[in-house]
Design an enzyme around this catalytic site. Structure first.
Site, PDB file in Angstrom:
ATOM      1  N   SER B  54       0.862  -1.179   0.000  1.00 23.07           N
ATOM      2  CA  SER B  54       0.000   0.000   0.000  1.00 23.07           C
ATOM      3  C   SER B  54       0.899   1.228   0.000  1.00 23.07           C
ATOM      4  O   SER B  54       1.874   1.298   0.762  1.00 23.07           O
ATOM      5  CB  SER B  54      -0.925  -0.004   1.217  1.00 23.07           C
ATOM      6  OG  SER B  54      -1.842   1.065   1.118  1.00 23.07           O
ATOM      7  N   GLU B  55       0.591   2.192  -0.875  1.00 26.15           N
ATOM      8  CA  GLU B  55       1.496   3.329  -1.109  1.00 26.15           C
ATOM      9  C   GLU B  55       1.809   4.127   0.154  1.00 26.15           C
ATOM     10  O   GLU B  55       2.838   4.783   0.236  1.00 26.15           O
ATOM     11  CB  GLU B  55       0.884   4.255  -2.160  1.00 26.15           C
ATOM     12  CG  GLU B  55      -0.375   4.992  -1.679  1.00 26.15           C
ATOM     13  CD  GLU B  55      -1.126   5.695  -2.797  1.00 26.15           C
ATOM     14  OE1 GLU B  55      -0.983   5.277  -3.959  1.00 26.15           O
ATOM     15  OE2 GLU B  55      -1.858   6.651  -2.504  1.00 26.15           O
ATOM     16  N   ASN B  56       0.915   4.083   1.131  1.00 28.78           N
ATOM     17  CA  ASN B  56       1.130   4.865   2.348  1.00 28.78           C
ATOM     18  C   ASN B  56       2.023   4.142   3.364  1.00 28.78           C
ATOM     19  O   ASN B  56       2.016   4.481   4.539  1.00 28.78           O
ATOM     20  CB  ASN B  56      -0.213   5.261   2.976  1.00 28.78           C
ATOM     21  CG  ASN B  56      -1.130   4.086   3.214  1.00 28.78           C
ATOM     22  OD1 ASN B  56      -1.240   3.189   2.379  1.00 28.78           O
ATOM     23  ND2 ASN B  56      -1.786   4.075   4.347  1.00 28.78           N
TER      24      ASN B  56
END
Lengths: 233, 218
Positions: B54-56
């Site tokens: 997940s990019e975060n």
């Protein structure tokens, strides 16, 4: 003796000038330093440039700072959210300048500032509107766009645990932009939920070493909040 | 047998998600974009170990928590609460995007407004006057993953093909899409144009080409 522990948020925020560039950690509502943003509203600095992944949720935190009319420009990757109505209104009425940056470029431009890198070539956005008129170069057959660092006068970061040297750990995905923003600013203010004695934090797991931190302030732990999310299809 | 033109059924959203999941190999590190691609996680075949990014700042992202167990310090790119699997890790944003641009992600699955036959992607803006622009991680993902797959309906609600010779919407990346998984067919984008991987039963090749309006190599 080194003691970065501030007695209060107001003490930690003193002297932030008008026109400052303020890097604010957080992604959605995870890691948003709401207490420090409230402190910035109270402190009174205006004409700010704010750097955050988003542009505020609901009426609190960053949205409240925008609503108070204290922000001139926002640099972010994803301003539009289900509940970003404060931003939407200011942007549409031309009262707020927006610099839209792909999220990875945002993170890397901040990191570059912290690492003393003058500029870097990045493949993201090549051939798109967001590359603008910036210089491009083909390196090993692959096209890149020149990207410049984003430096902060102040970084506001939400962390989990800290000590008087300013060492920090974070909590889960609330880490997000905190470590790179802490590196990239003249002055970094972090909230923590727990202040421990020097040596109590495992040196193998300190995420932000105290060299990047100016002040830490202890805040009460409140329940984590939802906000601005889209339902999956 | 008489030839008929419309003896086929579109893949449902879940069937499409299952079709994409079928091609995700054991051991792959995968980023599923916001919206429809998120569904793919529900259809990964049993026995395949896949690590979701997940990019975060999450690797090893798990499913949504049980009601009442939400922790909003642990959310996905769409800001919905998720969980972390054993072995999962957290990291900061610059590292997360280094995983994309550094070529460490095997596959990303994205939605799209348009894809060109040679793999140009338009998925972040319709260029509409007065719309608030937002790009997020789309441009980094599109050019960063080893393979970028698009998952979408083949046609717009008006019946126009979303696979085009040239994108008319603002670009996300050039030549970055390798495959398009759609409700009617799975196609490969190559420098020479489209190539068929599969199509729904009963849809003739010529009919698919007519819908797309472009030649499709068999």
């Amino acid at each position: 003796m080194i003691n970065k522990i501030a007695g209060s948020i107001a003490d930690a925020m003193a002297g932030i000038p008008d026109g400052a560039t303020v890097l604010i950690g957080g992604f959605g509502t995870a890691g948003i330093p709401n207490e420090l943003i409230d402190g910035l509203i109270e402190q009174g600095a205006k004409e700010l440039t704010v750097v955050n992944n988003n542009a505020g949720n609901g009426d609190t935190g960053l949205a409240a700072l925008l609503k108070a009319g204290r922000v001139r420009k926002i640099i972010c990757s994803f301003p539009r959210q289900a509940d970003s109505y404060v931003f939407d209104e200011l942007y549409r009425s031309g009262k707020l300048e927006l610099e839209l940056v792909p999220q990875g470029n945002l993170a890397e431009r901040i990191r570059a500032a912290g690492a003393g890198v003058g500029a870097f070539f990045c493949p993201t956005g090549y051939g798109t509107q967001l590359a603008g008129e910036r210089e491009t170069r083909v390196i090993d057959g692959k096209p890149y766009v020149l990207e410049y660092p984003i430096r902060g006068d102040v970084a506001l970061v939400k962390a989990e645990q800290g000590d008087r040297w300013g060492n920090l750990t974070y909590r889960k995905a609330a880490r997000n932009f905190g470590p790179v923003m802490a590196m990239a600013s003249e002055r970094t203010i972090a909230t923590v939920h727990e202040i421990v004695e020097l040596g109590a934090m495992d040196p193998e797991t300190i995420v932000t070493p105290g060299i990047f931190v100016s002040k830490i302030v202890k805040i009460d732990r409140v329940a984590t909040q939802a906000g601005g999310f889209k339902k999956a299809a | 047998m008489t030839m008929s033109t419309s003896h086929y059924q579109r893949r449902t959203k879940d069937q499409l998600a299952a079709r994409v999941a079928q091609d995700i190999f054991d051991g792959a590190v995968v980023n599923l974009g916001i919206g429809q691609p998120t569904l793919v996680a529900n259809h990964l075949p049993a026995g395949r170990e896949v690590i979701l990014h997940s990019e975060n700042g999450i690797l090893g992202m798990g499913p949504a928590p049980a009601a009442g167990q939400e922790d909003y310090d642990l959310i996905n790119a769409g800001k919905q609460p998720v969980t972390l699997l054993p072995g999962g890790a957290y990291f900061h944003h610059a590292d997360s995007f280094a995983m994309m641009r550094g070529g460490h992600l095997d596959i990303c699955v994205l939605g799209a407004f348009q894809v060109s036959a040679t793999g140009d992607l338009a998925n972040w803006s319709t260029g509409e006057e007065g719309a608030i622009p937002a790009v997020g991680g789309a441009m980094d993902l599109a050019i960063g993953a080893k393979q970028t797959w698009v998952m979408m309906d083949l046609l717009t609600k008006k019946g126009e093909s979303k696979i085009v010779a040239q994108c008319t919407y603002p670009l996300t990346g050039i030549g970055c899409v390798k495959r398009v998984y759609s409700d009617l067919a799975t196609l490969e984008c190559t420098p020479a144009g489209l190539k068929l991987i599969d199509k729904v039963e009963g849809l003739a090749h010529a009919e698919l080409e007519k819908l797309v309006g472009l030649p499709i190599a068999a």
